[in-house]
Design a protein around this motif. Structure first.
Motif, short mmCIF file in Angstrom:
data_model
loop_
_atom_site.label_atom_id
_atom_site.label_comp_id
_atom_site.label_asym_id
_atom_site.label_seq_id
_atom_site.Cartn_x
_atom_site.Cartn_y
_atom_site.Cartn_z
N GLY A 37 0.78 -1.24 0.00
CA GLY A 37 0.00 0.00 0.00
C GLY A 37 0.81 1.28 0.00
N LYS A 38 2.15 1.17 0.13
CA LYS A 38 2.95 2.39 0.17
C LYS A 38 3.52 2.76 -1.19
N GLY A 39 3.15 2.00 -2.19
CA GLY A 39 3.70 2.28 -3.52
C GLY A 39 2.65 2.16 -4.59
N LEU A 40 3.03 2.58 -5.79
CA LEU A 40 2.11 2.52 -6.91
C LEU A 40 2.82 1.96 -8.13
N ILE A 41 2.00 1.36 -9.00
CA ILE A 41 2.53 0.86 -10.27
C ILE A 41 2.56 2.02 -11.26
N MET A 42 3.64 2.10 -12.02
CA MET A 42 3.73 3.13 -13.04
C MET A 42 3.77 2.47 -14.42
N ALA A 43 2.94 2.96 -15.34
CA ALA A 43 2.99 2.45 -16.71
C ALA A 43 3.77 3.47 -17.55
N GLY A 44 3.07 4.39 -18.20
CA GLY A 44 3.78 5.43 -18.97
C GLY A 44 4.27 6.55 -18.07
N GLY A 45 3.50 6.83 -17.04
CA GLY A 45 3.90 7.83 -16.05
C GLY A 45 3.41 9.24 -16.32
N THR A 46 2.80 9.48 -17.48
CA THR A 46 2.46 10.86 -17.83
C THR A 46 1.44 11.47 -16.86
N GLU A 47 0.52 10.65 -16.38
CA GLU A 47 -0.50 11.18 -15.48
C GLU A 47 -0.03 11.07 -14.03
N LEU A 48 0.58 9.94 -13.71
CA LEU A 48 1.03 9.69 -12.33
C LEU A 48 2.06 10.72 -11.88
N LEU A 49 3.07 10.96 -12.73
CA LEU A 49 4.15 11.88 -12.32
C LEU A 49 3.61 13.30 -12.15
N ASN A 50 2.63 13.66 -12.99
CA ASN A 50 2.03 14.98 -12.84
C ASN A 50 1.35 15.14 -11.49
N ARG A 51 0.60 14.12 -11.10
CA ARG A 51 -0.08 14.21 -9.80
C ARG A 51 0.92 14.25 -8.67
#
Lengths: 168, 329
Positions: free
Chosen positions: B26-40
């Protein structure tokens, strides 16, 4: 946040291939390619503008495809070929696209130009004869505040027309 | 804007990724392309301690046609590649249209279908700078108990603005998930919870590996269009996906799915009752467009007014179906 995650813990030396040269760089896991290019390799041609993926000023080519350096982690591009605006001119001679941008007044303040030129380079490499519509679609992610885009599109069309003349 | 501190992992196999996900609990997240995740993350809307990148796991980025003609889109397939692949596959043209309209060329070269489906819900009172977050009290999505879009709202009303999910739902695509014991599939619409704060039901202990599409049928026609202020880069303020099966001149089945108007993609219910078996005349199309209008419930939390967005749902639904009867003839 755990102690491991604090400043300085998550660092690694990685190999980056930028403009044909291998660099060994110490990067933090959280660093984006943009930060590494500008601050560690002093390749400041890649511009830092919105930093949230909207403006295209930080465009670089990853294996020939344009991407946004502000949204790529440096850790993710270890095995890729990175091309920045500094890598286009060979032996001091500008590329036809760069020449055309100068000739047609497509560069004013110059902040969008590196991204714009790299996007155009990728477009013309994939499709040497794009229509005006395809050109507009390709540069939709590069924001220019000066030119109103017409001069940029004219510059790209001039390169395309030259390609066509040579091709026919 | 710098990213918050985190530890980066790039497991070589799905199993390793799964074990890692379990370990960090629960302390981490999966990253695919990252374009949305890194922005948040840049906006400090989320600050995971670990990021698990799927980028070096083999074969996750492939798009392939299986022996039984089913099409399998790997979770890490880039939107650019999807747009290319489906350009020539007429029944699935909508996947080309949807992928091609996402953001900009640069982002399409990075963003993946898995990441696009699992993008968080958005709201103009949530996706804001840290300065804004400091001076404005936290809303439901930021852990508070107020809503800035609609006063006194007891729940979050952030909007799902993904472009790929609605057309996948209209086409009845299946999402395939990995756990070490078994690969299992579920219809794409079932991954959505309908809750803006936690838009997905899958929890964090499964990994999406691919999206599977039925073999393309000749009598299938699909299309997608979205409404936005600028013709590039913008998220959909309303989007409509249409999948139309024809049987000669008549409609065998029609499915409509909306995006950008609710916390999840919205299937327009009961259109099949009206459309199936008919010749899809203009009168029926108007009726269906009205049903799409009634199914959309946008609120004032994106760049355009709810009235305009709802109006555009009706208009685009009408336009797409009118075009569909001409094209599919």
């Amino acid at each position: 946040m755990s102690a491991d995650n604090k400043r300085g813990k998550n660092r690694e030396i990685i190999k980056l291939n930028v403009n044909g040269t291998d660099y060994h760089v110490l990067v933090e896991h959280r660093e984006t390619l943009l930060e590494v290019l500008r601050e560690k390799l002093q390749l400041t041609g890649t511009k830092d503008a919105c930093n949230q993926g909207e403006c295209g000023a930080c465009t670089v080519l990853l294996d020939g495809r344009p991407v946004l350096a502000c949204l790529v982690l440096a850790m993710e591009v270890r095995k890729k070929k990175i091309t920045t605006i500094e890598g286009l001119a060979k032996d001091g001679g500008l590329t036809p696209i760069q020449e055309s941008f100068i000739k047609y007044g497509a560069i004013q303040c110059g902040f969008c130009s590196p991204g714009m030129i790299l996007t155009t380079t990728a477009l013309l490499a994939e499709n040497p004869k794009p229509t005006r519509r395809q050109i507009k679609k390709a540069i939709e992610g590069n924001i220019c505040g000066c030119t109103g885009y017409n001069k940029i599109i004219e510059a790209i069309e001039a390169v395309r027309d030259k390609n066509m003349d040579e091709g026919s | 804007m710098r990213l918050p501190y985190f530890q980066y992992h790039s497991p070589r196999s799905l199993k390793a990724a799964f074990m890692l996900l379990k370990k960090i609990d629960g302390k981490g997240l999966i990253m695919a392309g990252g374009t949305e995740l890194l922005n948040r993350m840049k906006f400090r809307l989320i600050e995971p301690e670990h990021i698990i990148s799927l980028s070096i796991i083999k074969n996750l980025g492939n798009i392939s046609i299986r022996e039984n003609q089913e099409i399998e889109i790997g979770t890490m397939a880039k939107l650019t590649d999807i747009a290319h692949f489906f350009e020539e596959i007429k029944p699935y043209k909508a996947l080309h249209e949807a992928a091609y309209q996402v953001a900009s060329m640069q982002i399409r070269n990075m963003a993946t279908i898995g990441g696009n489906i699992f993008q968080d819900t958005r709201c103009m009172f949530y996706n804001r700078s840290r300065d804004w977050q400091r001076v404005v009290p936290p809303c439901h999505k930021r852990g508070g108990n107020i809503c800035h879009a609609i006063k006194n709202s007891k729940r979050c009303l952030a909007v799902y603005q993904g472009d790929m999910a609605p057309i996948l739902i209209a086409l009845k695509a299946k999402a395939v998930f990995y756990t070490p014991d078994v690969f299992y599939e579920m219809p794409v619409e079932e991954v959505f919870s309908g809750n803006s704060r936690e838009p997905f039901i899958t929890g964090d202990k499964k990994i999406l590996t691919s999206i599977n599409l039925a073999p393309p049928e000749r009598n299938l026609f699909s299309t997608y269009r979205k409404y936005r202020i600028r013709d590039g880069v913008d998220f959909p303020l309303a989007g409509i996906a249409v999948a139309l099966h024809k049987d000669g001149d008549t409609v065998a089945n029609l499915r409509l799915c909306l995006t950008g108007v609710a916390p999840q993609p919205v299937i327009v219910r009961d259109v099949e009752n009206i459309a199936n078996g008919t010749k899809l005349t203009e009168k029926i199309i108007k009726e269906i467009a009205e049903m799409a209008y009634n199914a959309a419930h946008p609120v004032a939390n994106l760049e355009d007014t709810p009235d305009n967005r709802r109006f555009m749902v009706r208009q685009i639904a009408y336009d797409l179906l009118m075009e569909a009867i001409h094209v599919s003839r």
